[in-house]
Structures are given as C-alpha cells and as structure tokens.
Scaffold this active site. Structure first.
Site, short mmCIF file in Angstrom:
data_model
loop_
_atom_site.label_atom_id
_atom_site.label_comp_id
_atom_site.label_asym_id
_atom_site.label_seq_id
_atom_site.Cartn_x
_atom_site.Cartn_y
_atom_site.Cartn_z
N ARG A 104 -14.25 12.47 13.75
CA ARG A 104 -15.01 11.27 13.41
C ARG A 104 -15.65 10.58 14.60
NH1 ARG A 104 -10.84 8.84 8.89
NH2 ARG A 104 -11.43 10.35 7.30
N SER B 29 -16.74 9.54 1.69
CA SER B 29 -15.70 10.41 2.26
C SER B 29 -16.26 11.46 3.20
CB SER B 29 -14.96 11.13 1.15
OG SER B 29 -14.17 12.15 1.71
N GLY C 13 0.86 -1.18 0.00
CA GLY C 13 0.00 0.00 0.00
C GLY C 13 0.90 1.23 0.00
N ARG D 211 -7.94 9.05 14.74
CA ARG D 211 -7.22 9.65 13.62
C ARG D 211 -8.09 10.70 12.94
NH1 ARG D 211 -7.36 9.06 8.41
NH2 ARG D 211 -8.42 7.06 8.28
#
Lengths: 637, 253
Positions: free
Chosen positions: A330, A284, A42, A435
């Site tokens: 979040r 998103s 990745g 995060r």
C-alpha cells in the site's frame, strides 16, 4: 519507565508454545472471581469478550455505538490472511510471517509476528465453525484470493464484506455470552478516563451518551480495543465516531504510546470532491488483482480516458515494479500515485486522482465474472460517484486508512500500565511501519480470540490485586476531572464548531505529516499546534448541555484529544529521520526515490511517555532484534 | 458542480417522553455530489452557530455497512433509492425546490431517543436468544473439513448481509421484524454448521421477537423494498417453514 517486551526465550517457532506451557493458569472455579472491562466492540473487543466469557471471567463490554455489531471492523472489505496453503502455492506459517514483517519494513518484533502467523490458521477454523459464509469453490472447499505484498493466494473472503461477516461472527459469539450472563453490555458509552490504583489499571470512567451521566466501573483488568487514530486527519476511511480518546486518556495515565507517526495511507479510495466532505471511502485493494493503474503519459492530458490510446497511457506500477506490478504494498502504491499527480499527470476535476481500469480483465474473463467478484464494490462506487466502473475506469486517490502506531504493549499485549491490555488497531504490535492488506482482521481476531485469553491469566496469577470498588478516591478524582472537562467545553461559548477545528487540524496533518514528510514541514506543523489548541479552548461553540444526548459535545471532546495527540505524532515523525514503510522522510530516499531505511540508527520501537501538561513527552526506545531473518531493503521490482 | 435548494421538514423531539413536532428549515445551496448525511452536517453546523441544538441522528461508517444510520424520507425508510442506506443516498437524486419530510424509524419496539435517533436494542436482544452457533473458541475442526456447496454459501451470505438497521421494521405496517429474524435464521440453517441448533434457534428467536412487541408478517413486502441490502422476503418464507417444522416436529422445547 522500563520497556520489557517479555518475549519468551527459545527458538522462534517454539516461543508461543513455550509461553503457553510456562504461563500460570487460573483454575475454572477461580476465573469467575475476576472482573474484566473491555472497551470497544469491533473484531478485537467482541472476540475477546466472547472468549473471556466462555472461559468463565465476568466481562463488561463498552462501545460508543447503539449496538455492539457496528464497530468499524465491519467496513473491512477485502479479506483475512491465513497460512493454510489450501492453494498449494508454496505458502507456510514462515512465509506469512516473513511477508508480514517485510511488508512492515522490518519495524515489528519477530516473536509477535510469528505468533500472529501461527494463529492465523486457527482463526479461519474458528470463523467457519461459527458459520461465517466465506467464499467457496464449486467443490465446496474454501476459495482464496491474492492481495498486495504477497505472491501466494492466502486471503479468505466473503464477497467485499469480509469484515462484516467476521464481526457478526464475533458479535454473535459475544451475544451468546450475554445470554449466558458472562458478558454485560454497555452500548452508547464512551470511555473518558482510565483509573489506576497502586500502579494497576483498575477501572474506567464513562459518559452515558444518552443521559450524559458520568459513571465509573471497577475491575481487575482493563482491555482497550478502541481502534486507531486515523480521524486525527479529519478526512479518513474511518467511521465518524472513531477516535483516540480512550488510548489518549490511558497515555495520560502512564501507558506509553508507540510509533504514533506510522499511519497508513491507503492507495485506492474515492477522491475528495468537496469541502463539505465528511469522510473518504475505500475501495478494497483486492480490486488491484484485476484492475490496472494508469495515468496519461503526458502531463496535463485532460482527454476522457476512452480517448487516450494505449501507447499514450502510463501503467506506472507495472513499468516500475515488474514482479509485483499493480500488487505492490500500500505505501508504495500510494506514494507513486502522489508522485504521478505531483508531475501533473493526475486525472479528474481536481487532478488528484489516478485511473483503476478493469477493461483488460473484463475482456479476459467477461463482465459477469468481474461483477461476481467485485459487484458490491462497483455498486458502492456507483452510489457515491454516479459512474459505472465497467463502462469507464474508476478514479482513485490515497486516503488515511489505518494506524500501525498505538499503545505500546509487550508480548502479553499488556501496556506499560500493569493490568491494562491493548488489542487490535489500538496497539502497535504486529504491523511495523506498514500493514499488509487482509492483515488487520487477522490481528484483531488473533488478539481477541487467542492471545489475550492466554496471557491475561498470568497477570491475575502473578499480581497482588487488592479488593477495591468505585468509592476509592482514584475513581472520585477521575470522575471529577471528567466532569470539569465537560463543563469547560460547554462554557466556552465561542464562535466555531468542533468540526471547524477538526478540519483545520486535519489539513495541517495531511499537508505536513501525510504521505511525504520533511523536517521543515513537521517543525512548522508542530509550531502551529499550541495556537490551534489555544483557539480551540477560547473559541469553541457547543450547544445544549451535558446531561443529555449531545453529539456536538461528544465531537468536541474527541477533537480536543486529537489536537493534543497530534503533537506526539509529529514529534515521532520528526525524531525518526529515516524512511520506513508508510513513514517517508524526504531527506532519506534512494536515488530512485524509494524509501531508504537506516537500520543502524532506527531499528527500534519509539515509545513516548507522558510527562505532564505542557511538557515534552519523553522518548524511550525498544531495540528490535532480528535473529531469524535478514534485513533487506524492500524491493518489489 | 450542480447546486440545489431543498425545504426540510425534520422531526424534532427532545426525549422519549416529550412531545415532538416537525420543524421547517431551508437547506441553503447544496452540491448534488453531497450525501444525505453531509446535507444534515451542513444544516447542523449552521444550527450550532446560531445557537440552536443540531438535529440528532445516528451514523457511523458512512459506507452503508454498519447499519447505524437511518431515517424515513417522504414516507420511505432510507429514502427513495433502492438498496441504499441513508448515508449512501446522494443529493443528485433530488430536484431543486423539493420538500423532504424527514422522520425517525417509528415502531412500537423502537423507542424514540431524540430527534431522528431510536433505540434498536431489541435486535440485539433477539440475537442473544440464539442467533449464533454455539462453539467456544478453540477446538474447531479444520476449516475445509466440512465442504459447503458454493451455491449454499452464497445463499447464506445473501441472508447474512443484513446490517441490522431496522428499516424493515420501520417500513412494515405491522412493525414486524420477520425480515431481520428470517435473515438470521436462513443464514444459519442453510449452513451445515448451523444444523445442531436449527430447531431450537427458530423457536427461541420467534418467541423473543413476539415478546418484544414486534408484529407479524402480513406479506405486504414493504420490508424487502426498504432493505438497503436487498434481503429477499423468501427469507421470511424460510423462517415460517423452519418455525413450523420445529414447532410440530422438534422434540426440543
């Protein structure tokens, strides 16, 4: 086990420069004498492989996909942060550092996060030079957008496929080294074990996924960039093959696992619609720039959204958090969605969803402008749900997305096994307990392009590395263990498929170690794990044989590891009796139902050490020292 | 929840050297909200429990971006929906009682591995020849040092969206990879950063593509129709232009 973080001394702003000056280097002619294994392709794995190859090291890169261009970084949509301050809106390295460490609820190291913010600018320069087609203003300069947890616009993006473009950049740079003969690719190879000799990581055992052959490779250092463990929950936004096996095997060979309970549940995903469902799709978080989150004000209101008049809608994020509104981090957005649904205000068939509404932005900016910004996300949403977000609001619900926990690493990104380096989502280092959006791409590339290439030389310069090859008994032992394990999986011949066990595990974790956790639930889940494990090893059904391409066998091996791993995750969640970031312990909340941190007791990294089969792992604590910032209860009001 | 039943004729082949054939399965009840790959999952769960080896197929992200999945459904690569990967194809696009013929991406340059899985490593081999801008890590100028017109960046991104799935090759009667190669050539030759290696890149990629057994473009446009990302065949025109210019005018080999 000693946890030495090896953070350089001196002022925060000078640590990385000081490290680079004081570190021992390997001269160019000697670099080609070193072999490095990189597992995963990745962002972190590909960028590390490319850069190590450019420096002259000999690199072997392994991935489970058919091509190294497919790691799940590719699915990152929104963007990548950098402290360029191109918008002149008050950004700086210090502000990116502060936002990131605050976003992580003060559970990350100052020195690591500051370095990340410093490197962020070089990443953008590097990617543009590689030809990554970032969004531009009409004058030709780079465009930015804002993202959750920040009040500046510092996110660089390429439509809704930033991860894809960055990964293709790193992949291309790596393919250039393949052409140069410095990187050798091993696609369709799965790491099955880590080989440790004289206390140093010296190789890996792999399974060739086409032929089933168990192979071994020796090297002077091993780099894991194998991503996160979100698929422990079965349903997540991770790719189907994402797994914990590589890091779990390393854990069992002596690498400490840090903060495994820190799992990010992303607020904006397409809700679950059936029992056959194989994964969840993220929308998103950049959508929250122009969309408003709401639910009906009255519980049980089942009218279609268009029939609910403005005064009867509850824009709960804007109401509760006036200064950040729909752009709260979040974890806050996810918990609030759950809270609304728990109150019976959820929408959709299952009542487990909230609206994400673009109508106000469409009225303000026009449909064309909104489609230009989010066209491919709308397209994706419509593909899956059959509904057009321009005509009716999206429905969204939180889903497991990213794991901040991972193998413990020091400032050099080295684990507790010397010579074993861990990058990207696979390590625990930079995001604390939560995060921020657009920070995963930044960390993966910082680790791969800039940090590891600078730190790995000191390991080579300072360690005595004996010449070894794969005929060493440690390789034979690891290969035999792997073969025995595969044979065991194949010979059970029970009545349940790997996916059935995986679903059961996922549900258990989602219910008791998900968005909100409490002691009773965690204890209950912990008690069920040994029975689940026992049934797995008695009643598993795997068809075919080991000497062939066998996807059922691949899945079985990964599920077996997820079941074992879940124990450490739950133990970690139990032992951290505070709420912080994404880890919400119901016992620890403020009067307003916000997470309540307990800095006196839990301002540390929890690192778990393997103690043998059927033994409870041992908890080690690395205290977090904050010299440059004031800890505060996060407030996004 | 709407439910449909399908008849599935799926290509089964145990390995590259063995002989393959179609095998027929009844799908059982399928929710129309299910994706195509979830339909295969459900079938495979049933096959495993009955002791039959499940259908091997490549897949990973299931979001239409990794490029790993792909099969030919009733003669169409990635199935009947436009601009859609197989993982993003949903059962609501089929009717109760339909028969689906499901085959791997077939092409001379893609060797079959097992059932629906093919070897697309030829794409990586092409990129390795020069599908990049040769800049080492470190030392790049400030990202805003070279302005790029927004329109040019958008055009480059249109081409760079290619996911490398191989549907273009499977759909092409000549097994040509020119849409894939054209997309990469366009992406890099449109940008100012890609100029220094522009000619060399065009020559090298075309040479490798030919050597790997891919055919030539016959302007049939099947590739564009099959492409899940809507990559335009104007990228093939650009590839031809870049190649001709490099072949006739470039001093580089």
């Amino acid at each position: 086990m000693q946890l030495d973080h090896r953070i350089p001394s001196g002022p925060l702003t000078e640590k990385w420069d000081r490290f680079r000056f004081e570190t021992k280097l390997i001269n160019p002619a000697n670099k080609r004498k070193f072999e490095i294994i990189v597992v995963g392709a990745g962002l972190a794995g590909a960028s590390a492989s490319a850069t190590l190859g450019e420096l002259g090291y000999n690199v072997k890169t392994f991935c489970i996909q058919d091509s190294p261009r497919r790691g799940h970084s590719i699915a990152a949509q929104g963007g990548i942060n950098a402290a360029k301050n191109y918008q002149n809106d008050g950004d700086s390295v210090w502000r990116l550092f502060y936002d990131t460490i605050k976003g992580g609820d003060f559970r990350a190291r100052e020195a690591n996060v500051y370095r990340l913010a410093q490197i962020s600018n070089q990443i953008i320069d590097q990617c543009v030079a590689q030809g990554v087609p970032f969004a531009r203003e009409y004058g030709g300069l780079l465009a930015n957008r804002s993202f959750g947890g920040a009040q500046v616009s510092r996110t660089f993006y390429a439509r809704g496929q930033t991860g894809q473009q960055l990964l293709l950049g790193a992949y291309s740079a790596m393919m250039r080294q393949v052409k140069a003969g410095k990187v050798t690719l091993h696609p369709r190879s799965e790491m099955m074990d880590l080989v440790v000799i004289n206390g140093q990581a010296r190789g890996i055992v792999t399974r060739n996924l086409i032929t089933g052959a168990i192979e071994s490779y020796a090297a002077d250092a091993v780099v894991l960039a194998t991503g996160g463990y979100g698929n422990a929950y079965y349903l997540s936004t991770n790719a189907m093959a994402s797994n914990v096996t590589a890091t779990w095997r390393a854990y069992k060979r002596g690498a400490a696992f840090a903060n495994p309970c820190f799992v990010q549940i992303h607020p904006t995903c397409i809700p679950v619609h059936g029992t056959y469902q194989s994964k969840l799709t993220l929308m998103s978080e950049s959508l929250r720039n122009d969309a408003r989150v709401w639910v009906p004000a009255r519980p049980g209101d089942k009218r279609p959204p268009a029939e609910i008049p403005e005064p009867e809608r509850d824009y709960y994020l804007e109401k509760k958090y006036p200064s950040f509104g729909n752009l709260v981090p979040r974890d806050v957005a996810s918990r609030n969605a759950k809270e609304q649904c728990d109150q019976g205000k959820g929408v959709g068939d299952t009542g487990l969803a909230v609206y994400l509404d673009f109508s106000e932005a469409i009225n303000r900016l026009g449909e064309a402008a909104i489609r230009r910004k989010y066209g491919n996300l709308f397209h994706m949403y419509e593909k899956i749900t059959g509904q057009d977000p321009v005509k009716e609001p999206m429905t969204i619900y939180p889903a497991v997305h990213y794991t901040m926990g991972g193998l413990w690493v020091d400032y050099h990104l080295m684990s507790t096994v010397p010579g074993l380096f861990v990058l990207g989502e696979a390590n625990f280092s930079d995001h604390g307990a939560n995060r921020l959006g657009a920070s995963a791409l930044m960390q993966g590339l910082a680790d791969g392009y800039f940090v590891l290439p600078a730190t790995i030389s000191s390991h080579f310069a300072e360690s005595a590395l004996l010449p070894i090859n794969t005929s060493h008994p440690a390789f034979t032992e690891a290969m035999d263990t792997t073969k025995g394990r595969i044979q065991r999986l194949l010979s059970i011949n029970g009545t349940r498929t790997p996916d059935e066990f995986h679903r059961e595990l996922g549900l258990l974790l989602w219910d008791h170690c998900g968005m909100a956790r409490n002691e009773a639930g965690l204890t209950l889940a912990l008690g069920r794990l040994p029975k689940l494990k026992k049934r797995f090893w008695q009643d598993l059904k795997v068809t075919g044989n080991g000497a062939d391409l066998n996807q059922t066998l691949e899945r079985a091996g990964r599920v077996a590891d997820f079941i074992e791993f879940a124990e450490v995750m739950i133990l970690d969640a139990l032992s951290r009796q505070e709420s912080c970031g994404c880890h919400f312990r119901e016992e620890s909340q403020t009067g307003e139902h916000e997470a309540k941190r307990m800095d006196d007791t839990y301002s540390h990294v929890s690192a778990w050490e393997y103690q043998g089969e059927a033994q409870t792992p041992k908890l080690h604590k690395e205290p977090l020292v904050f010299e440059n910032i004031q800890l505060s209860q996060r407030s996004y009001k | 929840m709407t439910v449909i039943h399908l008849t599935l004729k799926i290509w089964r082949q145990t390995g590259p050297e063995s002989k393959g054939s179609f095998k027929t399965y009844e799908s059982g009840p399928l929710a129309t909200a299910m994706s195509f790959l979830e339909m295969l999952d459900v079938l495979n769960e049933r096959l495993i429990l009955s002791g039959e080896e499940p259908v091997a197929f490549d897949h990973d992200c299931r979001e239409g971006i990794c490029g790993m999945c792909g099969a030919v459904i009733n003669g169409k690569a990635h199935g009947p929906e436009k601009k859609t990967t197989l993982c993003q194809l949903h059962m609501r696009h089929f009717r109760d009682g339909d028969t689906l013929v499901i085959e791997p991406f077939r092409s001379r340059a893609f060797k079959l591995v097992k059932d629906l899985i093919v070897d697309r490593s030829a794409f990586d081999a092409i990129i390795a020849e020069g599908g990049y801008i040769s800049v080492n890590t470190g030392g790049a100028p400030d990202a805003n040092a070279i302005p790029v017109p927004a329109f040019t960046a958008e055009q480059a991104l249109d081409a760079a969206e290619c996911i490398g799935c191989g549907a273009c090759v499977a759909a092409c009667p000549n097994g040509s990879a020119m849409l894939f190669v054209g997309a990469k050539i366009s992406h890099l030759s449109l940008l100012p950063q890609g100029q220094p290696e522009r000619s060399k890149r065009a020559l090298a990629l075309v040479k490798k593509m030919d050597a790997l057994g891919f055919g030539n473009c016959g302007n049939e446009q099947y590739c564009e129709k099959a492409c899940p990302k809507g990559i335009s065949i104007s990228n093939i025109a650009r590839l031809n232009r870049e190649f001709m210019k490099a072949a006739f005018c470039s001093v580089e080999e």
